[in-house]
Design an enzyme around this catalytic site. Structure first.
Site, PDB file in Angstrom:
ATOM      1  N   SER A 156      -3.917   6.410  13.398  1.00  0.00           N
ATOM      2  CA  SER A 156      -3.425   6.422  15.022  1.00  0.00           C
ATOM      3  C   SER A 156      -4.451   6.740  15.969  1.00  0.00           C
ATOM      4  O   SER A 156      -5.810   6.995  15.615  1.00  0.00           O
ATOM      5  CB  SER A 156      -2.282   7.414  15.171  1.00  0.00           C
ATOM      6  OG  SER A 156      -3.141   8.785  15.285  1.00  0.00           O
ATOM      7  N   ASN A 157      -4.089   6.101  17.287  1.00  0.00           N
ATOM      8  CA  ASN A 157      -5.282   6.238  18.233  1.00  0.00           C
ATOM      9  C   ASN A 157      -5.592   7.458  18.420  1.00  0.00           C
ATOM     10  O   ASN A 157      -6.952   7.791  18.843  1.00  0.00           O
ATOM     11  CB  ASN A 157      -4.770   5.461  19.740  1.00  0.00           C
ATOM     12  CG  ASN A 157      -4.789   3.829  19.527  1.00  0.00           C
ATOM     13  OD1 ASN A 157      -4.680   3.208  18.291  1.00  0.00           O
ATOM     14  ND2 ASN A 157      -4.592   3.121  20.623  1.00  0.00           N
ATOM     15  N   GLU A 158      -4.832   8.513  18.273  1.00  0.00           N
ATOM     16  CA  GLU A 158      -5.367   9.879  18.581  1.00  0.00           C
ATOM     17  C   GLU A 158      -6.391  10.257  17.486  1.00  0.00           C
ATOM     18  O   GLU A 158      -7.538  10.877  17.913  1.00  0.00           O
ATOM     19  CB  GLU A 158      -3.997  10.857  18.528  1.00  0.00           C
ATOM     20  CG  GLU A 158      -3.238  10.524  20.107  1.00  0.00           C
ATOM     21  CD  GLU A 158      -2.153   9.527  19.487  1.00  0.00           C
ATOM     22  OE1 GLU A 158      -2.091   8.933  18.528  1.00  0.00           O
ATOM     23  OE2 GLU A 158      -1.641   9.334  20.741  1.00  0.00           O
ATOM     24  N   SER A 169       1.122   6.473   2.698  1.00  0.00           N
ATOM     25  CA  SER A 169       1.806   7.515   3.594  1.00  0.00           C
ATOM     26  C   SER A 169       2.989   8.031   2.780  1.00  0.00           C
ATOM     27  O   SER A 169       3.779   7.298   2.038  1.00  0.00           O
ATOM     28  CB  SER A 169       2.232   6.910   4.753  1.00  0.00           C
ATOM     29  OG  SER A 169       0.786   6.272   5.461  1.00  0.00           O
ATOM     30  N   GLU A 221     -11.628  -2.193   6.478  1.00  0.00           N
ATOM     31  CA  GLU A 221     -10.978  -2.767   7.582  1.00  0.00           C
ATOM     32  C   GLU A 221     -11.551  -2.832   8.793  1.00  0.00           C
ATOM     33  O   GLU A 221     -10.955  -3.673   9.627  1.00  0.00           O
ATOM     34  CB  GLU A 221      -9.761  -2.037   7.765  1.00  0.00           C
ATOM     35  CG  GLU A 221      -8.620  -1.819   6.663  1.00  0.00           C
ATOM     36  CD  GLU A 221      -7.515  -1.033   7.137  1.00  0.00           C
ATOM     37  OE1 GLU A 221      -7.667   0.206   7.101  1.00  0.00           O
ATOM     38  OE2 GLU A 221      -6.352  -1.380   7.483  1.00  0.00           O
ATOM     39  N   GLN A 252       0.525  -1.037   0.209  1.00  0.00           N
ATOM     40  CA  GLN A 252       0.085   0.043   0.073  1.00  0.00           C
ATOM     41  C   GLN A 252       0.944   1.361  -0.003  1.00  0.00           C
ATOM     42  O   GLN A 252       1.703   1.576   0.936  1.00  0.00           O
ATOM     43  CB  GLN A 252      -0.861   0.050   1.336  1.00  0.00           C
ATOM     44  CG  GLN A 252      -1.763   1.091   1.494  1.00  0.00           C
ATOM     45  CD  GLN A 252      -2.322   1.084   2.862  1.00  0.00           C
ATOM     46  OE1 GLN A 252      -2.043   0.635   3.837  1.00  0.00           O
ATOM     47  NE2 GLN A 252      -3.578   1.647   2.714  1.00  0.00           N
ATOM     48  N   GLY A 253       0.682   1.977  -1.058  1.00  0.00           N
ATOM     49  CA  GLY A 253       1.737   3.283  -1.127  1.00  0.00           C
ATOM     50  C   GLY A 253       0.558   4.512  -0.904  1.00  0.00           C
ATOM     51  O   GLY A 253       0.315   5.152  -1.834  1.00  0.00           O
TER      52      GLY A 253
HETATM   53  C1  LIG Z   1       4.352  -0.237  11.212  1.00  0.00           C
HETATM   54  C2  LIG Z   1       3.890   0.690  10.218  1.00  0.00           C
HETATM   55  C3  LIG Z   1       3.537   0.317   9.056  1.00  0.00           C
HETATM   56  C4  LIG Z   1       2.648   0.832   8.082  1.00  0.00           C
HETATM   57  N1  LIG Z   1       2.488   0.533   7.125  1.00  0.00           N
HETATM   58  C5  LIG Z   1       1.792   1.237   6.023  1.00  0.00           C
HETATM   59  C6  LIG Z   1       1.608   0.930   4.755  1.00  0.00           C
HETATM   60  O1  LIG Z   1       1.975  -0.227   4.345  1.00  0.00           O
HETATM   61  N2  LIG Z   1       1.539   1.954   3.851  1.00  0.00           N
HETATM   62  C7  LIG Z   1       1.194   3.054   4.026  1.00  0.00           C
HETATM   63  O2  LIG Z   1       0.646   3.729   3.257  1.00  0.00           O
HETATM   64  N3  LIG Z   1       1.271   3.683   5.449  1.00  0.00           N
HETATM   65  C8  LIG Z   1       1.812   2.989   6.418  1.00  0.00           C
HETATM   66  N4  LIG Z   1       2.006   3.412   7.667  1.00  0.00           N
HETATM   67  C9  LIG Z   1       1.834   4.572   7.775  1.00  0.00           C
HETATM   68  C10 LIG Z   1       0.715   4.998   8.812  1.00  0.00           C
HETATM   69  O3  LIG Z   1      -0.499   4.845   8.350  1.00  0.00           O
HETATM   70  C11 LIG Z   1       1.211   6.235   9.527  1.00  0.00           C
HETATM   71  O4  LIG Z   1       2.296   6.042  10.141  1.00  0.00           O
HETATM   72  C12 LIG Z   1       0.009   6.819  10.334  1.00  0.00           C
HETATM   73  O5  LIG Z   1      -1.137   7.225   9.432  1.00  0.00           O
HETATM   74  C13 LIG Z   1       0.455   8.104  11.172  1.00  0.00           C
HETATM   75  O6  LIG Z   1       1.174   9.100  10.196  1.00  0.00           O
HETATM   76  P1  LIG Z   1       2.633   9.474  10.547  1.00  0.00           P
HETATM   77  O7  LIG Z   1       3.333   8.602  10.911  1.00  0.00           O
HETATM   78  O8  LIG Z   1       2.862  10.463   9.282  1.00  0.00           O
HETATM   79  O9  LIG Z   1       2.419  10.497  11.870  1.00  0.00           O
HETATM   80  P2  LIG Z   1       1.681  11.993  11.997  1.00  0.00           P
HETATM   81  O10 LIG Z   1       0.536  12.128  11.322  1.00  0.00           O
HETATM   82  O11 LIG Z   1       2.813  12.948  11.637  1.00  0.00           O
HETATM   83  O12 LIG Z   1       1.579  11.727  13.470  1.00  0.00           O
HETATM   84  C14 LIG Z   1       2.178  12.059  14.629  1.00  0.00           C
HETATM   85  C15 LIG Z   1       1.733  12.186  15.787  1.00  0.00           C
HETATM   86  O13 LIG Z   1       0.692  13.186  15.777  1.00  0.00           O
HETATM   87  C16 LIG Z   1      -0.540  12.679  16.244  1.00  0.00           C
HETATM   88  N5  LIG Z   1      -1.799  13.437  15.358  1.00  0.00           N
HETATM   89  C17 LIG Z   1      -1.576  13.777  14.157  1.00  0.00           C
HETATM   90  N6  LIG Z   1      -2.773  14.349  13.683  1.00  0.00           N
HETATM   91  C18 LIG Z   1      -3.452  14.598  14.732  1.00  0.00           C
HETATM   92  C19 LIG Z   1      -4.805  15.215  15.252  1.00  0.00           C
HETATM   93  N7  LIG Z   1      -5.534  15.981  14.023  1.00  0.00           N
HETATM   94  N8  LIG Z   1      -5.210  15.049  16.520  1.00  0.00           N
HETATM   95  C20 LIG Z   1      -4.594  14.494  17.391  1.00  0.00           C
HETATM   96  N9  LIG Z   1      -3.334  13.940  17.153  1.00  0.00           N
HETATM   97  C21 LIG Z   1      -2.690  13.860  15.861  1.00  0.00           C
HETATM   98  C22 LIG Z   1      -0.611  11.209  15.755  1.00  0.00           C
HETATM   99  O14 LIG Z   1      -1.582  10.463  16.357  1.00  0.00           O
HETATM  100  C23 LIG Z   1       0.731  10.788  16.143  1.00  0.00           C
HETATM  101  O15 LIG Z   1       1.027  10.631  17.366  1.00  0.00           O
HETATM  102  C24 LIG Z   1       2.613   2.435   8.401  1.00  0.00           C
HETATM  103  C25 LIG Z   1       2.939   2.729   9.953  1.00  0.00           C
HETATM  104  C26 LIG Z   1       3.609   1.984  10.621  1.00  0.00           C
HETATM  105  C27 LIG Z   1       4.107   2.363  11.909  1.00  0.00           C
END
Ligand SMILES: Cc1cc2nc3c(=O)[nH]c(=O)nc-3n(C[C@H](O)[C@H](O)[C@H](O)COP(=O)(O)OP(=O)(O)OC[C@H]3O[C@@H](n4cnc5c(N)ncnc54)[C@H](O)[C@@H]3O)c2cc1C
Length: 399
Positions: free
Chosen positions: A384-386, A129, A245, A126-127
């Protein structure tokens, strides 16, 4: 609301159990139960057995080669598989991309891709992020420019799980940078991972594994027939994909399996007097997580009972994601606590690299720290949980 399984559903559960007993190779099961890493061939061995039985894609309708199960049957299947220690099917094809192709894809896409997803010939990743576009996915910058009968893709994806094993990737790309709203300029394109210009670079995680990657697109030429649906409508398809999902998000079966493992470890470990499992303070911790798991299971049953009645779920999947990830993380914390210093993270290195001799302590201690570190991801991926808490706040509490 009927929370118990019907006789028909219980008979189905027995059929699934029988299949697992007869078909799951013991070496694969042991790998899963002891938290070892699985390679592509491990996943495919199990995938092919499921395919022979027609059980690779529980959520697919019969017309496309799925079993046509109800939401309850899908839940039973997922729980039984996880509890027994069966390797998961790599979900990006069957659970994510397949249903999008079925609903929005062209006839060619359906006939070419769907059978190959089922057979395991095509493993997908899945591409979505990108660096800077995770929770705020609509801000993504990877772009695709139409040139005659193909698109040229330029940009970077990140956290791409399984990209190193994948044959195909589905990507969200920006096709209209001038769209009024960010969401309106995005398209959904299917890309062969062998296309020149794609580079996959592993991201090594805290547990020492490399299951996620950075994926770079450098002037990658993709036939226009690989565009799903209409140009600039990709956000609609992505939302549909994420909605699929829902069932299984709580991972109740995996939690039950890990709870059993925690109890086995606590029974084998010494406490201050006798076994650790007889220590009142440690028993209390196990009891607390077991109560949380029971509450999770009941909430999950409430959700599938409402799906059985044909109702649309509200914020329940978000609640299940939050509580399910907390229970899984708590279970791995307690296993670490049970074995104390034997869970030191260098143990995996000792096991895999032959680092100066044998790992110290019982066998079951070796994978516990890597699993604990790896499980931090559960509260991040899939929204994410948030972000889930924001959904609960808006949908349930009206905040
Ligand atoms: C092990 C793993 C596998 C993954 N696999 C894939 C994959 O196969 N394909 C893919 O496309 N992506 C994948 N992801 C990406 C995943 O979907 C993102 O990591 C996730 O959506 C969070 O985005 P970010 O890491 O950019 O964090 P950010 O969005 O930058 O968030 C950083 C922190 O801020 C908090 N935050 C952000 N916005 C808000 C808000 N509005 N309110 C409150 N808190 C907030 C978040 O909860 C987090 O704690 C994977 C991630 C992990 C860790």
């Amino acid at each position: 609301m009927e929370l118990a399984y019907t006789d028909k559903e219980k008979a189905f559960r027995d059929e699934v159990r029988r299949f697992i007993r007869e078909q799951l190779p013991s070496d694969l099961r042991d790998k899963v139960l002891t938290g070892k890493h699985l390679g592509k061939e491990d996943y495919l061995r199990w995938h092919r057995r499921l395919h022979e039985r027609g059980w690779v894609a529980p959520n697919w309708p019969v017309e496309h080669g799925g079993p046509g199960w109800s939401p309850v049957e899908r839940q039973i299947f997922a729980d039984e598989m996880a509890e027994a220690g069966a390797p998961p099917v790599i979900s990006f094809g069957p659970t994510m991309c397949g249903p999008v192709i079925m609903r929005f894809g062209s006839e060619w896409q359906k006939s070419f891709f769907l059978p190959r997803i089922l057979s395991g010939e095509h493993i997908w990743c899945q591409g979505f992020s990108e660096p800077g576009s995770g929770s705020d996915l609509a801000s993504l910058r990877t772009k695709a420019v139409r040139q005659g009968d193909h698109y040229v893709i330029e940009g970077q994806k990140t956290w791409t799980t399984a990209a190193h094993m994948a044959d195909w990737i589905f990507v969200l790309v920006r096709t209209d940078p001038s769209a009024r709203k960010q969401q309106e300029g995005i398209s959904f394109i299917l890309v062969d991972m062998k296309t020149p210009g794609i580079t996959v670079r592993p991201i090594v995680t805290m547990d020492g594994s490399a299951e996620i990657n950075e994926t770079f697109f450098d002037a990658v030429k993709v036939p226009a027939q690989n565009l799903v649906g209409e140009e600039n409508k990709g956000w609609t398809y992505a939302k549909f994909l994420l909605g699929n999902e829902r069932v299984g998000i709580a991972r109740v079966g995996a939690c039950k399996r890990e709870l059993t493992r925690l109890k086995e470890i606590a029974a084998a470990e010494p406490g201050d007097e006798g076994r650790l499992i007889d220590d009142p303070r440690f028993r209390d911790k196990i009891a607390q997580v077991e109560i949380d798991l029971m509450a999770l299971e009941i909430t999950n049953l409430r959700l599938i009972a409402s799906l059985r009645d044909g109702r649309q779920p509200g914020a329940e999947p978000s609640i299940l994601k939050i509580k399910g990830s907390e229970v899984q993380q708590r279970l791995s914390e307690l296993m670490m606590e049970a074995v104390g210093p034997y869970a030191a993270p260098f143990q995996r290195e000792a096991l895999e690299e032959g680092w100066n001799g044998e790992p110290i302590g019982p066998d079951y201690a070796t994978p516990l720290a890597p699993t604990y570190f790896n499980n931090r991801k559960i509260s991040i991926y899939g929204g994410s949980n948030e972000i889930q808490k924001n959904i609960v706040a808006k949908a349930t509490l009206g905040l």
